[in-house]
Design a protein around this motif. Structure first.
Motif, PDB file in Angstrom:
ATOM      1  N   UNK A  34      -2.702 -24.957  -9.676  1.00  0.00           N
ATOM      2  CA  UNK A  34      -3.405 -23.798 -10.236  1.00  0.00           C
ATOM      3  C   UNK A  34      -3.139 -23.659 -11.731  1.00  0.00           C
ATOM      4  N   UNK A  35      -1.893 -23.855 -12.140  1.00  0.00           N
ATOM      5  CA  UNK A  35      -1.580 -23.763 -13.574  1.00  0.00           C
ATOM      6  C   UNK A  35      -2.321 -24.822 -14.371  1.00  0.00           C
ATOM      7  N   UNK A  36      -2.421 -26.020 -13.821  1.00  0.00           N
ATOM      8  CA  UNK A  36      -3.131 -27.094 -14.521  1.00  0.00           C
ATOM      9  C   UNK A  36      -4.623 -26.814 -14.620  1.00  0.00           C
ATOM     10  N   UNK A  37      -5.114 -25.961 -13.752  1.00  0.00           N
ATOM     11  CA  UNK A  37      -6.542 -25.622 -13.748  1.00  0.00           C
ATOM     12  C   UNK A  37      -6.900 -24.523 -14.743  1.00  0.00           C
ATOM     13  N   UNK A  38      -5.905 -23.906 -15.328  1.00  0.00           N
ATOM     14  CA  UNK A  38      -6.139 -22.811 -16.264  1.00  0.00           C
ATOM     15  C   UNK A  38      -6.736 -23.354 -17.563  1.00  0.00           C
ATOM     16  N   UNK A  39      -7.666 -22.613 -18.167  1.00  0.00           N
ATOM     17  CA  UNK A  39      -8.309 -23.092 -19.397  1.00  0.00           C
ATOM     18  C   UNK A  39      -7.363 -23.113 -20.595  1.00  0.00           C
ATOM     19  N   UNK A  40      -6.351 -22.261 -20.595  1.00  0.00           N
ATOM     20  CA  UNK A  40      -5.439 -22.182 -21.732  1.00  0.00           C
ATOM     21  C   UNK A  40      -4.047 -22.616 -21.288  1.00  0.00           C
ATOM     22  N   UNK A  41      -3.618 -23.778 -21.749  1.00  0.00           N
ATOM     23  CA  UNK A  41      -2.297 -24.291 -21.399  1.00  0.00           C
ATOM     24  C   UNK A  41      -1.292 -24.061 -22.527  1.00  0.00           C
ATOM     25  N   UNK A  42      -1.548 -23.083 -23.384  1.00  0.00           N
ATOM     26  CA  UNK A  42      -0.656 -22.849 -24.523  1.00  0.00           C
ATOM     27  C   UNK A  42       0.747 -22.466 -24.094  1.00  0.00           C
ATOM     28  N   UNK A  43       0.890 -21.845 -22.932  1.00  0.00           N
ATOM     29  CA  UNK A  43       2.216 -21.477 -22.439  1.00  0.00           C
ATOM     30  C   UNK A  43       2.746 -22.519 -21.464  1.00  0.00           C
ATOM     31  N   UNK A  44       2.346 -23.751 -21.655  1.00  0.00           N
ATOM     32  CA  UNK A  44       2.692 -24.825 -20.720  1.00  0.00           C
ATOM     33  C   UNK A  44       4.188 -24.947 -20.513  1.00  0.00           C
ATOM     34  N   UNK A  45       4.591 -25.071 -19.265  1.00  0.00           N
ATOM     35  CA  UNK A  45       5.972 -25.357 -18.884  1.00  0.00           C
ATOM     36  C   UNK A  45       5.939 -26.382 -17.779  1.00  0.00           C
ATOM     37  N   UNK A  46       6.914 -27.281 -17.767  1.00  0.00           N
ATOM     38  CA  UNK A  46       6.902 -28.289 -16.701  1.00  0.00           C
ATOM     39  C   UNK A  46       7.111 -27.650 -15.330  1.00  0.00           C
ATOM     40  N   UNK A  47       6.504 -28.266 -14.320  1.00  0.00           N
ATOM     41  CA  UNK A  47       6.644 -27.777 -12.931  1.00  0.00           C
ATOM     42  C   UNK A  47       8.000 -28.163 -12.378  1.00  0.00           C
TER      43      UNK A  47
END
Length: 115
Positions: free
Chosen positions: A102-115
């Motif tokens: 679900x996180x990878x599907x988000x349009x904005x990955x600016x707050x990306x954190x590894x799973x």
């Protein structure tokens, strides 16, 4: 029919994830797990793939093995059949997998954190 090639879901899921998902709604024995996966994904897991994966998932605590005595004597001759069921840790692993997808599907990955 259009010229777009459809990618089958089974190509996007690992064998381990398919096994875990096949156990979400109750315990199953090996051949039954393989049949569920084949029905849902049109991908067959041969015994040489399935049983080592089941052993690995057991060792990781994601599933547990239980023995059930078959009530009909049929081809098992009353011998216990090995069933597998999802553990709480296995359910958590699937939940975490869903969350990462679900996180990878988000349009904005600016707050990306590894799973």
């Amino acid at each position: 029919m259009n010229n777009v090639t459809t990618v089958k879901l089974s190509r996007l899921m690992t064998a381990e994830e398919m096994i875990l998902r096949s156990l979400l709604h109750g315990s199953s024995y090996g051949a039954e797990i393989s049949e569920k996966i084949s029905f849902a994904t049109e991908k067959w897991l041969p015994p040489g793939t399935l049983y080592p994966k089941l052993q690995m998932l057991r060792e990781e605590g994601l599933i547990e093995q239980i023995s059930k005595l078959e009530t009909s004597l049929g081809e098992r001759d009353g011998r216990p059949r090995k069933y597998y069921k999802l553990t709480a840790k296995g359910r958590m692993a699937l939940s975490e997998s869903d969350e990462c997808r679900n996180r990878l599907s988000q349009p904005d990955l600016s707050g990306w954190q590894p799973c």
